[in-house]
Design a protein around this motif. Structure first.
Motif, mmCIF file in Angstrom:
data_model
loop_
_atom_site.group_PDB
_atom_site.id
_atom_site.type_symbol
_atom_site.label_atom_id
_atom_site.label_comp_id
_atom_site.label_asym_id
_atom_site.label_seq_id
_atom_site.Cartn_x
_atom_site.Cartn_y
_atom_site.Cartn_z
ATOM 1 N N ALA A 1 -0.950 1.315 4.895
ATOM 2 C CA ALA A 1 -1.078 1.534 3.666
ATOM 3 C C ALA A 1 -1.112 0.260 2.857
ATOM 4 O O ALA A 1 -1.966 -0.930 2.714
ATOM 5 C CB ALA A 1 -0.522 2.097 2.432
ATOM 6 N N ASN B 1 -9.141 -2.600 -1.664
ATOM 7 C CA ASN B 1 -9.088 -1.685 -2.390
ATOM 8 C C ASN B 1 -8.797 -0.730 -2.248
ATOM 9 O O ASN B 1 -8.959 -0.346 -1.034
ATOM 10 C CB ASN B 1 -10.291 -1.650 -2.817
ATOM 11 C CG ASN B 1 -10.615 -0.761 -4.203
ATOM 12 O OD1 ASN B 1 -10.703 0.583 -4.060
ATOM 13 N ND2 ASN B 1 -11.331 -1.762 -4.952
ATOM 14 N N ARG B 2 -8.138 0.254 -2.953
ATOM 15 C CA ARG B 2 -7.389 1.492 -2.457
ATOM 16 C C ARG B 2 -8.134 3.112 -2.013
ATOM 17 O O ARG B 2 -8.127 3.164 -2.339
ATOM 18 C CB ARG B 2 -6.491 1.429 -3.900
ATOM 19 C CG ARG B 2 -4.936 0.573 -3.991
ATOM 20 C CD ARG B 2 -3.951 1.013 -3.075
ATOM 21 N NE ARG B 2 -3.759 2.285 -3.293
ATOM 22 C CZ ARG B 2 -2.326 2.497 -4.482
ATOM 23 N NH1 ARG B 2 -1.822 1.681 -4.730
ATOM 24 N NH2 ARG B 2 -2.039 3.825 -4.132
ATOM 25 N N GLN C 1 -8.482 2.246 0.744
ATOM 26 C CA GLN C 1 -7.872 3.212 1.341
ATOM 27 C C GLN C 1 -7.828 4.726 1.661
ATOM 28 O O GLN C 1 -7.452 5.163 2.666
ATOM 29 C CB GLN C 1 -6.312 2.485 0.975
ATOM 30 C CG GLN C 1 -6.598 1.107 1.049
ATOM 31 C CD GLN C 1 -5.597 0.146 0.020
ATOM 32 O OE1 GLN C 1 -4.305 1.071 0.583
ATOM 33 N NE2 GLN C 1 -5.732 -1.376 -0.119
ATOM 34 N N ALA C 2 -8.106 5.043 0.145
ATOM 35 C CA ALA C 2 -7.814 7.081 0.259
ATOM 36 C C ALA C 2 -8.529 7.614 1.570
ATOM 37 O O ALA C 2 -7.960 8.339 1.992
ATOM 38 C CB ALA C 2 -8.092 7.048 -1.057
ATOM 39 N N CYS D 1 -3.712 -3.126 4.887
ATOM 40 C CA CYS D 1 -4.502 -2.812 4.019
ATOM 41 C C CYS D 1 -4.272 -3.233 2.399
ATOM 42 O O CYS D 1 -5.138 -4.470 2.158
ATOM 43 C CB CYS D 1 -4.871 -0.865 3.446
ATOM 44 S SG CYS D 1 -5.981 0.030 4.451
ATOM 45 N N ASP D 2 -3.203 -3.562 2.140
ATOM 46 C CA ASP D 2 -2.816 -3.922 0.443
ATOM 47 C C ASP D 2 -2.783 -5.344 1.368
ATOM 48 O O ASP D 2 -3.197 -6.604 0.125
ATOM 49 C CB ASP D 2 -1.535 -4.124 0.170
ATOM 50 C CG ASP D 2 -1.334 -2.262 -0.864
ATOM 51 O OD1 ASP D 2 -2.589 -2.311 -0.593
ATOM 52 O OD2 ASP D 2 -0.417 -1.598 -0.662
ATOM 53 N N ARG E 1 1.962 0.253 -5.197
ATOM 54 C CA ARG E 1 2.777 0.191 -4.212
ATOM 55 C C ARG E 1 3.210 -1.305 -5.144
ATOM 56 O O ARG E 1 4.127 -1.968 -4.198
ATOM 57 C CB ARG E 1 2.300 -0.184 -3.564
ATOM 58 C CG ARG E 1 1.557 0.682 -2.723
ATOM 59 C CD ARG E 1 0.982 0.716 -1.395
ATOM 60 N NE ARG E 1 -0.207 1.927 -1.634
ATOM 61 C CZ ARG E 1 -1.074 1.583 -0.600
ATOM 62 N NH1 ARG E 1 -1.735 0.770 -1.039
ATOM 63 N NH2 ARG E 1 -1.815 2.808 -0.544
ATOM 64 N N ILE F 1 -0.585 6.861 -0.966
ATOM 65 C CA ILE F 1 -1.814 7.427 -2.070
ATOM 66 C C ILE F 1 -2.679 7.095 -3.104
ATOM 67 O O ILE F 1 -2.868 6.359 -3.826
ATOM 68 C CB ILE F 1 -3.272 8.553 -1.513
ATOM 69 C CG1 ILE F 1 -2.529 8.895 -0.264
ATOM 70 C CG2 ILE F 1 -4.203 8.797 -2.142
ATOM 71 C CD1 ILE F 1 -3.084 10.350 -0.242
#
Length: 146
Positions: A93, A102-103, A106-107, A96-97, A21, A17
């Motif tokens: 993750a 956006n992170r 994602q969180a 999503c990337d 990455r 999280i």
């Protein structure tokens, strides 16, 4: 073992999280290394007890309850959740990337996957379906002359 398994999984979630990455070796820790280690622990716990528990099985809820009534099998079940949820979280993750999500968006999905496994997965699947629908709808259609 309960505490160590939980702390190890938590380390994987924190990396997934909060840390970047862009380094493949760092991403491999929550995606592969931790789930693999937890899977080995699960295998050891489950395989040493599975055939020794009278009345346990997967044919009915009562049989599953017999399994989970055994502390080692209960721990194995918990480690099973930890391993699979983290593995799925790593997959989410990366997906999503790849989609450029956006992170910060994602969180919450990853947190839900951490706490409630399939709920986070379902949310990601719904979000991804909406993302693709939005993408497809925004593509201009070229008219051809007949």
């Amino acid at each position: 073992m309960f505490g160590y398994a939980g702390q190890t999984a938590m380390l994987g979630w924190l990396i997934l999280i909060f840390l970047p990455r862009r380094w493949g070796w760092l991403v491999a820790i929550p995606r592969y290394v931790v789930p693999f280690g937890l899977s080995l622990l699960y295998a050891g716990l489950a395989m040493t007890r599975f055939f020794q528990i009278e009345g346990g099985g997967y044919g009915s809820l009562d049989q599953v309850a017999v399994f989970l009534g055994d502390r080692e099998m209960l721990l194995a079940g918990w480690v099973h959740y930890l391993a699979f949820d983290l593995f799925i979280g790593g997959w989410i993750a990366v997906q999503c990337d790849k989609l450029g999500i956006n992170r910060l968006l994602q969180a919450p999905i990853l947190m839900l996957t951490f706490m409630f496994g399939p709920v986070g997965l379902a949310l990601f699947m719904v979000m991804r379906a909406g993302y693709f629908r939005k993408s497809e709808g925004s593509i201009p259609v070229r008219e051809t002359a007949a």
